[in-house]
Design a protein around this motif. Structure first.
Motif, PDB file in Angstrom:
ATOM      1  N   UNK A  31      23.786-190.038 -30.844  1.00 29.80           N
ATOM      2  CA  UNK A  31      23.536-188.916 -29.936  1.00 29.80           C
ATOM      3  C   UNK A  31      24.710-187.962 -30.049  1.00 29.80           C
ATOM      4  N   UNK A  32      24.417-186.750 -30.437  1.00 29.69           N
ATOM      5  CA  UNK A  32      25.474-185.750 -30.580  1.00 29.69           C
ATOM      6  C   UNK A  32      25.183-184.625 -29.608  1.00 29.69           C
ATOM      7  N   UNK A  33      26.239-184.088 -29.038  1.00 27.66           N
ATOM      8  CA  UNK A  33      26.038-182.984 -28.108  1.00 27.66           C
ATOM      9  C   UNK A  33      27.124-181.940 -28.334  1.00 27.66           C
ATOM     10  N   UNK A  34      26.704-180.698 -28.512  1.00 29.73           N
ATOM     11  CA  UNK A  34      27.652-179.599 -28.674  1.00 29.73           C
ATOM     12  C   UNK A  34      27.255-178.506 -27.689  1.00 29.73           C
ATOM     13  N   UNK A  35      28.125-178.254 -26.688  1.00 27.06           N
ATOM     14  CA  UNK A  35      27.774-177.280 -25.650  1.00 27.06           C
ATOM     15  C   UNK A  35      28.962-176.418 -25.307  1.00 27.06           C
ATOM     16  N   UNK A  36      28.638-175.205 -24.953  1.00 21.55           N
ATOM     17  CA  UNK A  36      29.716-174.306 -24.551  1.00 21.55           C
ATOM     18  C   UNK A  36      30.316-174.846 -23.254  1.00 21.55           C
ATOM     19  N   UNK A  37      31.627-174.889 -23.186  1.00 13.74           N
ATOM     20  CA  UNK A  37      32.307-175.473 -22.032  1.00 13.74           C
ATOM     21  C   UNK A  37      32.960-174.385 -21.190  1.00 13.74           C
ATOM     22  N   UNK A  38      33.605-173.464 -21.880  1.00 16.01           N
ATOM     23  CA  UNK A  38      34.229-172.336 -21.197  1.00 16.01           C
ATOM     24  C   UNK A  38      34.069-171.142 -22.130  1.00 16.01           C
ATOM     25  N   UNK A  39      33.046-170.337 -21.853  1.00 20.51           N
ATOM     26  CA  UNK A  39      32.695-169.247 -22.758  1.00 20.51           C
ATOM     27  C   UNK A  39      33.843-168.249 -22.911  1.00 20.51           C
ATOM     28  N   UNK A  40      34.498-167.938 -21.790  1.00 23.29           N
ATOM     29  CA  UNK A  40      35.551-166.928 -21.835  1.00 23.29           C
ATOM     30  C   UNK A  40      36.684-167.340 -22.766  1.00 23.29           C
ATOM     31  N   UNK A  41      36.933-168.640 -22.853  1.00 24.18           N
ATOM     32  CA  UNK A  41      38.039-169.114 -23.698  1.00 24.18           C
ATOM     33  C   UNK A  41      37.574-169.792 -24.974  1.00 24.18           C
ATOM     34  N   UNK A  42      36.309-169.609 -25.318  1.00 22.29           N
ATOM     35  CA  UNK A  42      35.735-170.221 -26.536  1.00 22.29           C
ATOM     36  C   UNK A  42      35.936-171.735 -26.585  1.00 22.29           C
ATOM     37  N   UNK A  43      35.763-172.378 -25.459  1.00 19.93           N
ATOM     38  CA  UNK A  43      35.930-173.839 -25.458  1.00 19.93           C
ATOM     39  C   UNK A  43      34.563-174.515 -25.553  1.00 19.93           C
ATOM     40  N   UNK A  44      34.485-175.500 -26.396  1.00 19.86           N
ATOM     41  CA  UNK A  44      33.242-176.248 -26.621  1.00 19.86           C
ATOM     42  C   UNK A  44      33.449-177.710 -26.290  1.00 19.86           C
ATOM     43  N   UNK A  45      32.417-178.330 -25.753  1.00 17.87           N
ATOM     44  CA  UNK A  45      32.493-179.767 -25.517  1.00 17.87           C
ATOM     45  C   UNK A  45      31.649-180.470 -26.576  1.00 17.87           C
ATOM     46  N   UNK A  46      32.292-181.283 -27.371  1.00 20.57           N
ATOM     47  CA  UNK A  46      31.582-182.014 -28.429  1.00 20.57           C
ATOM     48  C   UNK A  46      31.610-183.499 -28.097  1.00 20.57           C
ATOM     49  N   UNK A  47      30.455-184.124 -28.123  1.00 22.30           N
ATOM     50  CA  UNK A  47      30.384-185.567 -27.857  1.00 22.30           C
ATOM     51  C   UNK A  47      29.541-186.241 -28.935  1.00 22.30           C
ATOM     52  N   UNK A  48      29.912-187.453 -29.270  1.00 19.73           N
ATOM     53  CA  UNK A  48      29.129-188.212 -30.249  1.00 19.73           C
ATOM     54  C   UNK A  48      29.144-189.676 -29.828  1.00 19.73           C
ATOM     55  N   UNK A  49      27.958-190.252 -29.762  1.00 14.76           N
ATOM     56  CA  UNK A  49      27.847-191.659 -29.332  1.00 14.76           C
ATOM     57  C   UNK A  49      27.003-192.416 -30.341  1.00 14.76           C
ATOM     58  N   UNK A  50      27.422-193.644 -30.651  1.00 16.48           N
ATOM     59  CA  UNK A  50      26.633-194.440 -31.588  1.00 16.48           C
ATOM     60  C   UNK A  50      26.543-195.883 -31.144  1.00 16.48           C
ATOM     61  N   UNK A  51      25.711-196.645 -31.861  1.00 18.73           N
ATOM     62  CA  UNK A  51      25.563-198.069 -31.558  1.00 18.73           C
ATOM     63  C   UNK A  51      26.173-198.912 -32.682  1.00 18.73           C
ATOM     64  N   UNK A  52      27.238-198.357 -33.294  1.00 17.99           N
ATOM     65  CA  UNK A  52      27.893-199.071 -34.408  1.00 17.99           C
ATOM     66  C   UNK A  52      28.828-200.170 -33.951  1.00 17.99           C
ATOM     67  N   UNK A  53      29.769-200.481 -34.819  1.00 16.18           N
ATOM     68  CA  UNK A  53      30.635-201.642 -34.581  1.00 16.18           C
ATOM     69  C   UNK A  53      31.702-201.400 -33.512  1.00 16.18           C
TER      70      UNK A  53
END
Ligand SMILES: Nc1ncnc2c1ncn2[C@@H]1O[C@H](COP(=O)(O)OP(=O)(O)OP(=O)(O)O)[C@@H](O)[C@H]1O
Length: 824
Positions: A91-113
């Motif tokens: 599951x990957x998620x890329x979303x604007x976090x703070x538009x004024x400061x060009x901050x993005x929140x990136x998350x990645x989740x897996x079921x690996x080791x």
């Protein structure tokens, strides 16, 4: 707002600056001697500092930062699942976090080791730390990717890197907050917590989730590249389920098979690849065991027996009795040099994990692609956009109350689900490990996921040795159906390569492999096959609705740049790629020829159907009576003609036979073959191949010619398919006597066919001669009663003039027969 550890970073940097300033002061003080003043100061740069300063080396440049970060995280997730044959759910998620400061929140989740909790901070933050430094095909290579993401987050923001981790060997879930000390290449652990079961974030038995805030601009080109990257990853890894959430919506790339390629096995290095470093490493490994050098060599390198190792040591003039620790570096270099000149068996390929025909075919048969809904394209399934406060200072997280992941254990490689589903978000407790959730809204996204299904897929592969390393070249081709236009897909170790296509060896291969065997001109390709008739592409192949896939597997991919985006034409790589592509083109050409014939046949049928009433009218008029069966018989003839239409190969995964590879892929153990001849082989093979190709071309040409002539003959003579009618007659089926005149071939060499009237109608033989040189039926012109004015009132799709002539001659032919009968 610097927190405790962030200030630790500042402290260390300040200390460093202070020291440097003091050194400068000392240097410039009047008491400093001239020698001291010009003294060159040597500093050691931390690895982290080096990579942050030279981020382009790792591909992290300006607008590519978010693309690279997503790429690194997804690749790590896939690697960790595949190493233990776990079906990946990412599951990957890329979303604007703070538009004024060009901050993005990136998350990645897996079921690996997951990562062992003790090692996690250095695995995430310390450059050049990796669990992948071994002789085995994996996506990761350098021990840099994840650290670049962490360092960029630390460098540009004061948010911690959040990690939830459940390692396969620990089972407990830990929550970490980390930052990278860029000056020292050390991790800063702000927080480490063992999560109680009720606060558990990772649902599977093991897994890894990371959340980072990055400062970056997302230009439309990069956004498209990110979408393309995720789509292509799902094509080449159809056994994984990928959920990608952006501000445009949530895109679900479903798992389409549970078949995974065999995981790569770690192997010993090959002696022809030996250098001083590998030899010293091998010796130090057995340091405590007092082993002889030949024994160490045979235990540390593959394809090197104890006897052969003894020969190597004696050939260098060294004594076998010398204790291993007493050999000098000079002696060891001698051994390396001898090994370089010695012939060994070729290395085996257990350390490679190609995609394989079955899995790649599944990917090609259901290409997931994110499309824009602009231009009324509603064929894809739209996704919902979860609402999100763009300037929220809190760290959001996706609560996973979403559609259960498809756990398809069906080995039948079918597409399990084509739809895109919208996730829902649940309210969760607002503590530091469970940040503010999103609210779900039912806004319609401007994007959707479309599944492209071609009508034909085909695959082939070659195993070869490039740069002393076994390399597998896999090539696939998907044609027709939903495929709109030409596209080249490049993959290296199951990673899509999206940039620098122009300088990639695959591009060269496409432009160098001739397609003329396909028997289709560019004009035909444009008119009959291309969706975009205005296409300005120069090459026939690029006008066709065709996707070509190249996948190179090796532990030493000859990348052109450190950014790992294009592959160089090293050794015989291009030769093998060309050989694969030629083979696939041959398969495609069969399909294209079939389609051309089909189109031709359909045109003919349309033509006959259009003129049938006129033919019947004219015959009836000539006869002076109405033969009601005439229309029926002609219609049946046309239907017979229709039933002969060529079948299109539907290369779906369930009927894999129709898309059988010309050469099925097998893991090749190259044991028993000398490396040297194998490297030489392409030249030899080239010639053989050339001869074979000439022969093939000739054969194909011959067969084609014969077949084509035969087919053309069939098509021409299929107007009144008398053979068929005769056999029907034998079966006591009712056939119109006028058309079913008994047919006897009297002189096959002259290709003369005699049509004998049925008994009682007219005993005279009518001879119709087919001229094989210009393939036109010769028949005498006679007066006809055809109402030409009526005929000329053709519908829009009326056949062209030459076709009309052909029909006219058929009408003439029958009118003549009728007139003759009348005279009698
Ligand atoms: N999602 C994950 N699950 C399990 N282990 C991971 C995960 N992500 C990273 N790791 C571990 O952290 C190590 C470092 O990852 P990193 O991305 O920095 O380098 P790499 O993948 O080894 O090489 P490259 O720089 O070429 O990507 C990996 O070798 C792996 O052992």
């Amino acid at each position: 707002m610097p927190n405790k550890s962030a200030s630790t970073v500042l402290d260390s940097t300040e200390d460093k600056i202070r020291v440097e300033v003091e050194e400068l002061k000392r240097d410039s003080s009047p008491s400093t001697t001239k020698l001291e003043k010009y003294k060159i100061i040597y500093n050691k740069k931390a690895e982290s500092e080096f990579f942050v300063d030279n981020s382009a080396l790792a591909g992290f440049t300006g607008e590519r930062i978010l693309y690279m970060a997503i790429r690194e995280l997804i690749e790590n997730s896939l690697d960790s699942c595949e190493s233990f044959s776990i079906l990946p759910s990412i599951k990957v998620s890329l979303k604007i976090f703070d538009q004024a400061n060009d901050l993005w929140m990136l998350a990645c989740e897996d079921n690996g080791t997951g990562i062992n909790s003790d090692k996690l901070p250095i695995a995430v933050c310390s450059f050049l730390t990796s669990a992948k430094y071994m002789e085995k095909q994996q996506r990761g290579l350098f021990g840099v990717g994840l650290k670049m993401v962490a360092a960029f987050s630390t460098k540009d923001t004061d948010f911690p890197i959040k990690v939830w981790n459940k390692s396969i060997d620990e089972q407990d879930e830990y929550y970490f907050e980390l930052r990278t000390d860029i000056g020292t290449n050390k991790p800063i652990v702000l927080s480490k917590k063992l999560l109680p079961k009720q606060h558990s974030r990772i649902q599977d038995t093991s897994g890894f989730r990371i959340e980072v805030i990055l400062r970056a601009k997302l230009v439309p080109i990069t956004k498209n590249k990110i979408y393309e990257y995720v789509s292509e990853t799902s094509i080449v890894n159809p056994y994984s389920s990928i959920t990608f959430e952006t501000d445009d919506g949530i895109f679900q790339f479903n798992r389409r098979t549970s078949i995974m390629p065999n995981p790569a096995q770690e192997i010993l290095p090959h002696p022809s690849d030996m250098d001083l470093k590998t030899l010293k490493k091998a010796i130090s490994k057995f340091q405590t065991q007092k082993m002889s050098l030949p024994k160490i060599l045979s235990s540390s390198f593959q394809k090197l027996s104890y006897e052969k190792a003894k020969d190597i040591v004696t050939n260098t003039g060294l004594s076998l009795k010398t204790p291993t620790g007493d050999f000098s570096e000079h002696d060891l270099i001698k051994i390396v040099n001898i090994c370089k000149k010695t012939k060994f068996q070729n290395p085996n390929t257990d350390h490679l994990s190609p995609i394989g025909q079955e899995v790649l075919t599944i990917g090609m048969m259901s290409e997931y692609t994110i499309v824009s809904n602009k231009g009324n394209d509603t064929t894809g399934v739209t996704v919902t956009v979860p609402s999100f406060p763009p300037t929220s200072p809190t760290t959001p997280a996706l609560a996973t109350a979403e559609k259960p992941i498809l756990n398809n254990t069906n080995s039948n490689p079918q597409v399990t689900n084509d739809t895109v589903t919208a996730s829902t978000f649940e309210s969760v407790q607002n503590d530091e490990t469970r940040p503010t959730p999103f609210k779900n809204s039912l806004l319609k996204s401007n994007f959707s996921v479309k599944v492209l299904k071609p009508v034909l897929t085909t695959y082939t592969s070659r195993t070869c040795v490039i740069n002393n390393r076994p390399t597998v070249v896999e090539t696939g081709l998907a044609y027709g159906g939903d495929i709109p236009s030409f596209k080249l897909y490049r993959f290296a170790n199951k990673i899509p390569l999206l940039y620098d296509e122009g300088s990639d060896v695959a591009r060269e291969v496409i432009s160098e492999v001739e397609i003329n065997k396909m028997g289709i001109t560019k004009k035909q390709a444009k008119e009959q096959f291309s969706v975009n008739k205005e296409s300005k592409k120069d090459r026939v192949i690029e006008v066709l609705p065709l996707h070509i896939f190249f996948h190179i597997c090796s532990t030493k991919i000859p990348y052109k740049t450190a950014g790992k985006e294009s592959i160089a034409s090293e050794g015989e790589l291009k030769y093998y790629m060309k050989s694969c592509l030629s083979e696939l083109y041959r398969k495609l050409s069969t399909q294209i020829r079939k389609e051309l014939k089909l189109k031709e046949a359909e045109n003919k049928i349309r033509l006959y159907k259009h003129y049938l009433p006129f033919i019947v009218d004219s015959i009836n008029e000539s006869l002076g009576s109405k033969n009601s069966k005439l229309n029926e018989s002609f219609t049946r003839l046309i239907e017979n003609h229709l039933s002969k239409k060529p079948q299109i190969d539907i290369g779906d995964a369930s009927s894999a036979d129709s898309t059988l590879p010309v050469q099925a892929f097998e893991k090749m153990d190259l044991a028993g073959t000398d490396l040297e001849p194998d490297i030489q082989e392409p030249q030899k093979t080239k010639d053989t191949q050339k001869t074979k190709e000439t022969k093939d071309t000739k054969d194909t040409k011959d067969t084609k010619d014969t077949k084509d002539t035969k087919d053309t003959k069939n098509m021409v003579s299929s107007k009144p398919n008398l053979n068929k009618l005769e056999s029907k007659k034998k079966d006591n089926k009712k056939v119109d006597p006028i058309l079913a005149g008994k047919l006897t071939k009297v002189d096959p060499t002259r290709n003369v066919t005699k049509y004998k009237k049925p008994k009682g109608t007219n005993k005279k033989l009518i001879i119709k001669e087919q001229d094989t040189t210009n393939k036109k039926n010769k028949s005498l012109t006679i007066k006809t009663n055809v109402n030409r004015t009526k005929m000329n009132k053709s519908p829009k799709n009326a056949p062209n003039q030459s076709k009309t002539k052909e029909v006219q001659s058929t009408i003439d032919f029958y009118s003549k027969r009728v007139n003759k009968g009348k005279k009698k």
